[in-house]
Design an enzyme around this catalytic site. Structure first.
Site, PDB file in Angstrom:
ATOM      1  N   GLY A 215       0.824  -1.207   0.000  1.00 42.83           N
ATOM      2  CA  GLY A 215       0.000   0.000   0.000  1.00 42.83           C
ATOM      3  C   GLY A 215       0.857   1.256   0.000  1.00 42.83           C
ATOM      4  O   GLY A 215       2.062   1.191  -0.217  1.00 42.83           O
ATOM      5  N   ASN A 216       0.231   2.376   0.238  1.00 45.81           N
ATOM      6  CA  ASN A 216       0.975   3.630   0.357  1.00 45.81           C
ATOM      7  C   ASN A 216       0.276   4.516   1.380  1.00 45.81           C
ATOM      8  O   ASN A 216      -0.744   4.133   1.946  1.00 45.81           O
ATOM      9  CB  ASN A 216       1.096   4.314  -1.011  1.00 45.81           C
ATOM     10  CG  ASN A 216      -0.265   4.691  -1.566  1.00 45.81           C
ATOM     11  OD1 ASN A 216      -0.962   5.534  -1.035  1.00 45.81           O
ATOM     12  ND2 ASN A 216      -0.671   4.003  -2.641  1.00 45.81           N
TER      13      ASN A 216
END
Ligand code: PMT
Length: 418
Positions: A215-216
């Protein structure tokens, strides 16, 4: 003679049957004092608490309570059409439920379904009822459809109980009514009125196994700020988002998780949009194989083989139709101008918002942001400010792209780097 915030407006005051109906009398007086022409629509249950003559005496015209015994043969449509605003106070669980389900069981619910005016619902009920999932889901449905909800306050309730569910104070309801009318007027005359704006927001998650993902750090705040700003300026908004942040009333909200889901949701809707703003942080790569079971630690670190995701912005650029404005963002930590210029060209965007996400207060998760907005005509720096102000600056750049024979805005710094 102007008297207040509601001067010259017709406000239908819907009163349903709870103990707080007595407060509707005070509310009615205050609405009249604020300059509104007040038309009371009172349910049979409300009349068990306060008599019709009281509402009639304080209103701008006789109160209405029956679909069938009114002098007008179709009172709900007539009243609904005359309204600039409908305020329901108190709104009981029954009225909220009927309105959300489209059931017109009396004059008030029929009027609510027949009107195209903005509606402000002010619930009041016992805490247990207020907290019931059915009531909360009905209110969420109404909010999604653009209905404004002024939540109840905490305080004394009927029967000596204390808790959440007490009708908001009449002065507060009048303020909220004025605010709804102000924002409705601002939207009608907004510079994005009549345009459809599609915004992506948040960071995608690419599953590794059922519990882990790549993810980020995107919180979705910047994308949702664009959605709010576009709505406030009159646009019809769709938000494709990975997060549960509030969306503007009436906006279409599509929840997604992965880059593939975001691509599908955005591309499905893009042809209809006048403006597409890709503020989401979309994963460039995802695991080629997703494990069906949780990977065991004892098996050692997995060999993650990644494959590229679809570049949604580039695909939007390929599909762009005449007159559509395409906005990309570029989250960078190095040479932002070079990268933004390259992305503007390679993805066929019209506006590219360069975001130097390495600086404090800027980019991911903060409530503030600092960007440079690149177009083919030049660039404009937006110094550190709120994400809402950045959103407005981006939308200004969008409008600039829509002007025939557009030129660089006066504060543009010059041509893009080669
Ligand atoms: O959400 P916040 O916490 O408020 O943070 C805001 C933000 C930093 C996420 C936002 O301001 C921002 O910069 N968004 C873009 C982040 C990003 O993915 O940048 P990029 O340079 O990797 O991508 C360039 C553009 O291509 C972006 O418009 C992106 O949406 C788009 N893209 C990227 C990859 C991909 N597979 N498909 C895409 O459409």
């Amino acid at each position: 003679m102007p008297r207040g915030d509601l001067d010259g407006t017709t406000v239908v005051l819907g009163v349903s049957g709870g103990i707080a109906a007595y407060k509707a009398v005070e509310l009615e007086r205050r609405l009249v004092d604020a300059g509104a022409h007040v038309v009371p629509v009172v349910t049979e249950s409300a009349l068990r608490f306060v008599g019709l003559p009281t509402f009639s005496a304080l209103a701008s015209e006789p109160a209405h309570s029956s679909l069938f015994e009114d002098p007008d043969p179709i009172p709900h449509t007539t009243i609904g059409r005359r309204a600039d605003l409908v305020v329901v106070a108190p709104a009981t669980a029954r009225v909220i439920g009927s309105y959300a389900s489209g059931i017109s069981s009396d004059l008030l619910t029929a009027t609510l379904l027949a009107t195209t005016a903005p509606v402000l619902v002010c619930p009041a009920m016992h805490t247990e009822m207020w907290e019931h999932p059915a009531v909360q889901e009905n209110l969420a449905t109404l909010r999604r459809r653009g209905v404004h909800v002024l939540p109840p306050e905490e305080g004394r309730l009927a029967g000596g109980d204390v808790g959440a569910g007490r009708l908001a104070e009449p002065a507060r309801i009048v303020e909220a009514a004025a605010e709804v009318l102000r924002s409705t007027r601002a939207r009608a005359s907004g510079d994005l009125a009549g345009l459809r704006v599609l915004v992506s927001a948040g960071g995608t998650r690419e599953p590794i196994d059922p519990v882990r993902f790549i993810g980020n750090r995107s919180s979705g705040k910047q994308g949702h700020a664009v959605a709010e700003a576009a709505h406030a300026r009159g646009a019809e908004v769709t938000v494709v988002t990975t997060v549960g942040l509030p969306a503007p009333p009436g906006a279409e909200v599509v929840r997604v998780e992965t880059a593939a889901e975001m691509a599908e949701a955005v591309l499905e809707r893009a042809a209809e949009a006048d403006v597409v703003v890709m503020a989401a942080a979309v994963a460039d790569f995802r695991p080629k194989v997703v494990a069906g079971e949780k990977l065991k630690k004892r098996a050692g670190p997995p060999d993650l083989v990644l494959e590229p995701t679809l570049d949604i912005l580039a695909e939007l650029g390929r599909r762009k139709r005449a007159g559509q404005v395409l906005v990309g963002f570029a989250a960078e930590t190095g040479d932002m101008a070079e990268e933004a210029a390259a992305k503007l060209e390679s993805k066929r965007a019209d506006v590219l918002v360069g975001n130097d996400v390495g600086a404090s207060g800027v980019g991911f998760e903060w409530d503030t942001n600092e960007v440079t907005i690149f177009t083919r005509g030049g660039s404009r720096a937006v110094p550190l400010t709120t994400k809402k102000a950045v959103a407005d600056a981006v939308l200004d750049a969008v409008l600039d792209q829509m002007r025939p024979g557009r030129t660089a805005a006066p504060d543009q710094e010059g041509a893009l780097p080669a």
